[in-house]
Motif scaffolding. Structure first.
Motif, mmCIF file in Angstrom:
data_model
loop_
_atom_site.group_PDB
_atom_site.id
_atom_site.type_symbol
_atom_site.label_atom_id
_atom_site.label_comp_id
_atom_site.label_asym_id
_atom_site.label_seq_id
_atom_site.Cartn_x
_atom_site.Cartn_y
_atom_site.Cartn_z
ATOM 1 N N ALA A 247 0.203 34.264 -12.751
ATOM 2 C CA ALA A 247 0.085 32.999 -13.475
ATOM 3 C C ALA A 247 -1.369 32.617 -13.722
ATOM 4 O O ALA A 247 -1.699 32.042 -14.768
ATOM 5 C CB ALA A 247 0.798 31.890 -12.700
ATOM 6 N N ASN A 248 -2.237 32.939 -12.769
ATOM 7 C CA ASN A 248 -3.642 32.557 -12.879
ATOM 8 C C ASN A 248 -4.542 33.699 -13.361
ATOM 9 O O ASN A 248 -5.753 33.510 -13.480
ATOM 10 C CB ASN A 248 -4.140 32.035 -11.533
ATOM 11 C CG ASN A 248 -3.485 30.739 -11.136
ATOM 12 O OD1 ASN A 248 -3.847 29.672 -11.613
ATOM 13 N ND2 ASN A 248 -2.479 30.817 -10.280
ATOM 14 N N ARG A 249 -3.936 34.855 -13.594
ATOM 15 C CA ARG A 249 -4.684 36.035 -14.029
ATOM 16 C C ARG A 249 -5.869 36.298 -13.104
ATOM 17 O O ARG A 249 -6.994 36.570 -13.554
ATOM 18 C CB ARG A 249 -5.155 35.868 -15.477
ATOM 19 C CG ARG A 249 -3.998 35.733 -16.469
ATOM 20 C CD ARG A 249 -4.492 35.605 -17.902
ATOM 21 N NE ARG A 249 -3.392 35.463 -18.828
ATOM 22 C CZ ARG A 249 -3.537 35.300 -20.150
ATOM 23 N NH1 ARG A 249 -4.762 35.269 -20.670
ATOM 24 N NH2 ARG A 249 -2.490 35.176 -20.925
ATOM 25 N N VAL A 250 -5.606 36.219 -11.821
ATOM 26 C CA VAL A 250 -6.649 36.456 -10.823
ATOM 27 C C VAL A 250 -6.989 37.945 -10.835
ATOM 28 O O VAL A 250 -6.099 38.787 -10.708
ATOM 29 C CB VAL A 250 -6.168 36.027 -9.419
ATOM 30 C CG1 VAL A 250 -7.253 36.288 -8.388
ATOM 31 C CG2 VAL A 250 -5.766 34.553 -9.425
ATOM 32 N N PRO A 251 -8.244 38.310 -10.990
ATOM 33 C CA PRO A 251 -8.585 39.715 -11.176
ATOM 34 C C PRO A 251 -8.603 40.553 -9.903
ATOM 35 O O PRO A 251 -8.522 41.776 -9.983
ATOM 36 C CB PRO A 251 -9.993 39.662 -11.775
ATOM 37 C CG PRO A 251 -10.562 38.381 -11.269
ATOM 38 C CD PRO A 251 -9.415 37.422 -11.174
ATOM 39 N N ALA A 252 -8.707 39.913 -8.732
ATOM 40 C CA ALA A 252 -8.880 40.683 -7.500
ATOM 41 C C ALA A 252 -8.216 39.975 -6.332
ATOM 42 O O ALA A 252 -8.174 38.744 -6.263
ATOM 43 C CB ALA A 252 -10.362 40.889 -7.210
ATOM 44 N N VAL A 253 -7.710 40.780 -5.395
ATOM 45 C CA VAL A 253 -7.124 40.278 -4.156
ATOM 46 C C VAL A 253 -7.773 41.024 -2.991
ATOM 47 O O VAL A 253 -8.399 42.073 -3.179
ATOM 48 C CB VAL A 253 -5.595 40.445 -4.154
ATOM 49 C CG1 VAL A 253 -4.958 39.596 -5.247
ATOM 50 C CG2 VAL A 253 -5.202 41.922 -4.321
ATOM 51 N N PHE A 254 -7.597 40.500 -1.775
ATOM 52 C CA PHE A 254 -8.317 41.025 -0.616
ATOM 53 C C PHE A 254 -7.411 41.029 0.611
ATOM 54 O O PHE A 254 -6.384 40.354 0.642
ATOM 55 C CB PHE A 254 -9.556 40.162 -0.335
ATOM 56 C CG PHE A 254 -10.434 39.941 -1.528
ATOM 57 C CD1 PHE A 254 -11.494 40.796 -1.795
ATOM 58 C CD2 PHE A 254 -10.182 38.895 -2.409
ATOM 59 C CE1 PHE A 254 -12.295 40.604 -2.915
ATOM 60 C CE2 PHE A 254 -10.976 38.694 -3.530
ATOM 61 C CZ PHE A 254 -12.034 39.552 -3.782
ATOM 62 N N CYS A 255 -7.839 41.768 1.642
ATOM 63 C CA CYS A 255 -7.105 41.757 2.902
ATOM 64 C C CYS A 255 -8.080 41.905 4.061
ATOM 65 O O CYS A 255 -9.169 42.482 3.903
ATOM 66 C CB CYS A 255 -6.059 42.870 2.939
ATOM 67 S SG CYS A 255 -4.750 42.579 4.165
ATOM 68 N N GLU A 256 -7.695 41.381 5.216
ATOM 69 C CA GLU A 256 -8.559 41.389 6.381
ATOM 70 C C GLU A 256 -8.527 42.744 7.081
ATOM 71 O O GLU A 256 -7.568 43.508 6.967
ATOM 72 C CB GLU A 256 -8.135 40.294 7.372
ATOM 73 C CG GLU A 256 -8.272 38.889 6.825
ATOM 74 C CD GLU A 256 -7.185 38.505 5.841
ATOM 75 O OE1 GLU A 256 -7.467 37.703 4.941
ATOM 76 O OE2 GLU A 256 -6.057 39.021 5.943
ATOM 77 N N SER A 257 -9.553 43.001 7.861
ATOM 78 C CA SER A 257 -9.710 44.299 8.518
ATOM 79 C C SER A 257 -8.704 44.526 9.633
ATOM 80 O O SER A 257 -8.447 45.673 9.998
ATOM 81 C CB SER A 257 -11.130 44.422 9.103
ATOM 82 O OG SER A 257 -11.333 43.465 10.130
ATOM 83 N N THR A 258 -8.124 43.457 10.181
ATOM 84 C CA THR A 258 -7.288 43.578 11.379
ATOM 85 C C THR A 258 -5.807 43.716 11.100
ATOM 86 O O THR A 258 -5.012 43.768 12.043
ATOM 87 C CB THR A 258 -7.507 42.349 12.278
ATOM 88 O OG1 THR A 258 -7.320 41.164 11.497
ATOM 89 C CG2 THR A 258 -8.891 42.354 12.899
ATOM 90 N N VAL A 259 -5.392 43.745 9.826
ATOM 91 C CA VAL A 259 -3.967 43.795 9.501
ATOM 92 C C VAL A 259 -3.681 44.916 8.512
ATOM 93 O O VAL A 259 -4.579 45.450 7.861
ATOM 94 C CB VAL A 259 -3.481 42.449 8.908
ATOM 95 C CG1 VAL A 259 -3.663 41.322 9.910
ATOM 96 C CG2 VAL A 259 -4.203 42.123 7.611
ATOM 97 N N SER A 260 -2.406 45.243 8.393
ATOM 98 C CA SER A 260 -1.993 46.254 7.421
ATOM 99 C C SER A 260 -2.241 45.754 6.006
ATOM 100 O O SER A 260 -1.938 44.600 5.673
ATOM 101 C CB SER A 260 -0.503 46.567 7.600
ATOM 102 O OG SER A 260 -0.029 47.346 6.519
ATOM 103 N N HIS A 261 -2.762 46.635 5.164
ATOM 104 C CA HIS A 261 -3.009 46.273 3.771
ATOM 105 C C HIS A 261 -1.793 46.508 2.881
ATOM 106 O O HIS A 261 -1.838 46.187 1.686
ATOM 107 C CB HIS A 261 -4.191 47.080 3.228
ATOM 108 C CG HIS A 261 -5.493 46.728 3.850
ATOM 109 N ND1 HIS A 261 -6.698 47.228 3.404
ATOM 110 C CD2 HIS A 261 -5.803 45.917 4.893
ATOM 111 C CE1 HIS A 261 -7.681 46.750 4.139
ATOM 112 N NE2 HIS A 261 -7.162 45.959 5.055
ATOM 113 N N ALA A 262 -0.723 47.048 3.433
ATOM 114 C CA ALA A 262 0.438 47.421 2.624
ATOM 115 C C ALA A 262 1.015 46.251 1.822
ATOM 116 O O ALA A 262 1.320 46.421 0.629
ATOM 117 C CB ALA A 262 1.506 48.057 3.512
ATOM 118 N N PRO A 263 1.198 45.065 2.405
ATOM 119 C CA PRO A 263 1.736 43.965 1.594
ATOM 120 C C PRO A 263 0.847 43.605 0.403
ATOM 121 O O PRO A 263 1.334 43.353 -0.698
ATOM 122 C CB PRO A 263 1.837 42.807 2.596
ATOM 123 C CG PRO A 263 1.941 43.463 3.930
ATOM 124 C CD PRO A 263 1.084 44.676 3.828
#
Length: 317
Positions: A247-263
Motif C-alpha cells: 500500500a505504501n510502496r515501501v522499497p525496503a524491509v529489514f530484519c534483526e540479527s537475532t531472529v530468523s529472516h524467513a518471515p
C-alpha cells in the motif's frame, strides 16, 4: 540466536536459594572497587548488557572500571544469572540497568547486594507495546534512539558523580562529548530521511524494537511481531506486513540479527520490496565484529536503513 522478550523463566528453587546465599556471603567478604584484575582501586560499575557497558565506558573514561554481566551476543531479556555473575556483582560499587521491564531477572539478581543500582532510561518518554500478550507494557528498547541515549549518558554522568565526586567534572564533560557524537547520528538520519519521498519513510522490521527510533526520526513503523517470541510468525502477521508494504510502496524491509529472516523474506518476495540488510539491537559484537561499540551499532543501523529506503543497499537492483 533467538531473543525471547519478557519471558521470565522458572528458576528451580534450589538455584534461587543458592544465588541469594552466594550474594549475601560474597557481599560480606568481597572488596568493592577490586575490579576485574583484582588490583585496581577504581570504583567498579556493573551493567546488565554490553550496550550499556560501552555507553557507560564512554562516560566513565579512565576513572571507573566498567563491566557487563552478560557477554557479547548474549540474550538479555530472559537471561539467567549464574553464581559467577553474583560473585562479580559482589565487587560492584554501582549497578546500571536499562529498566522499562527489559531485565526480568534483575530484581532477584540484586537481592542481598549492597551496591546501589540506577535505571539509566529514567526520563525517557516510554512507548507502550501495541499488541499481543505484552500490550500496554513499555517497549524496553529505548536505547535504539540516539536521542534517548543522550538521556542515558546524563543519567550515568550524574550517577558516576555521586559515586566518585572528585571526578564529577570529567564525567559530565565525557557525557557532553559523547552526546555530540550521538546527535550527529540523529541529525544524519533525519537529514537523509527528509530527502526521501514521504511514503518511503517507513521502517518495516521483524520485531517492534525500533519504536523509539521511528518516533524520534519521523518514520512510520511496521513490524511482523511486536515482541520476539519462540513461535513462528503467524500468517496474519505476515499478510499484514505485506499489505502495508504494498500500500505504501515501501522499497525496503529489514530484519534483526537475532531472529530468523524467513518471515521477512516472505514479505519481500510477495511485496517486491528489497530485504535490505541486517539490523542490530540487543547486544554488541566482539571487538573484531561488525558492531563492537554502541556508536558502531547505531551508525550501522541508521546507514543501513537510509541506504535501503533510498534504493542504495548492496542487494538493490
Amino acid at each position: 540466536m533467538r531473543t525471547t522478550s519478557f519471558r521470565i523463566p522458572r528458576r528451580p528453587r534450589l538455584l534461587t536459594a543458592m544465588l541469594a546465599a552466594s550474594a549475601l556471603a560474597l557481599t560480606a567478604c568481597g572488596g568493592a572497587g577490586a575490579g576485574a584484575d583484582g588490583g585496581s582501586d577504581r570504583p567498579v560499575v556493573l551493567t546488565t548488557f554490553t550496550v550499556l557497558q560501552d555507553i557507560a565506558q564512554n562516560v566513565a573514561g579512565e576513572h571507573l572500571t566498567v563491566e557487563s554481566i552478560t557477554k557479547a551476543g548474549a540474550e538479555i531479556h530472559g537471561y539467567e544469572p549464574t553464581p559467577g555473575d553474583i560473585k562479580n556483582a559482589a565487587k560492584a560499587d554501582l549497578i546500571l540497568d536499562n529498566g522499562l521491564n527489559l531485565e526480568a531477572w534483575f530484581a532477584k539478581f540484586v537481592q542481598g547486594l549492597d551496591a546501589k543500582h540506577v535505571e539509566v532510561s529514567a526520563g525517557v518518554e516510554p512507548i507502550d507495546i501495541a499488541a499481543d500478550a505484552y500490550a500496554g507494557k513499555p517497549n524496553p528498547h529505548a536505547w535504539m534512539s540516539p536521542a534517548n541515549v543522550q538521556k542515558y549518558a546524563d543519567n550515568m554522568a550524574n550517577a558516576f558523580a555521586e559515586l566518585d565526586p572528585q571526578n564529577a567534572d570529567a564525567y559530565r564533560a565525557n557525557a557532553a562529548a559523547y552526546k555530540t557524537e550521538l546527535q550527529k547520528v540523529q541529525d544524519e538520519l533525519t537529514t537523509g530521511l527528509a530527502k526521501l519521498p514521504r511514503n518511503h519513510r517507513a521502517l518495516v522490521t521483524c520485531e517492534g524494537a525500533f519504536s523509539y527510533l521511528t518516533r524520534d526520526a519521523g518514520l512510520t513503523e511496521k513490524y511482523i511481531w511486536p515482541v520476539n517470541a519462540e513461535q513462528q510468525a503467524t500468517p496474519q502477521q505476515i499478510t499484514s506486513a505485506i499489505e502495508f508494504v504494498r500500500a505504501n510502496r515501501v522499497p525496503a524491509v529489514f530484519c534483526e540479527s537475532t531472529v530468523s529472516h524467513a518471515p521477512m523474506e516472505q514479505v519481500a518476495a510477495a511485496s517486491g520490496a528489497e530485504l535490505a540488510g541486517v539490523l542490530y539491537v540487543d547486544s554488541l559484537s566482539e571487538a573484531d565484529g561488525p558492531v563492537p561499540t554502541y556508536l558502531d551499532l547505531i551508525r550501522h543501523d541508521t546507514e543501513t536503513i537510509l541506504a535501503g529506503l533510498a534504493g542504495n543497499s548492496p542487494g538493490a537492483k
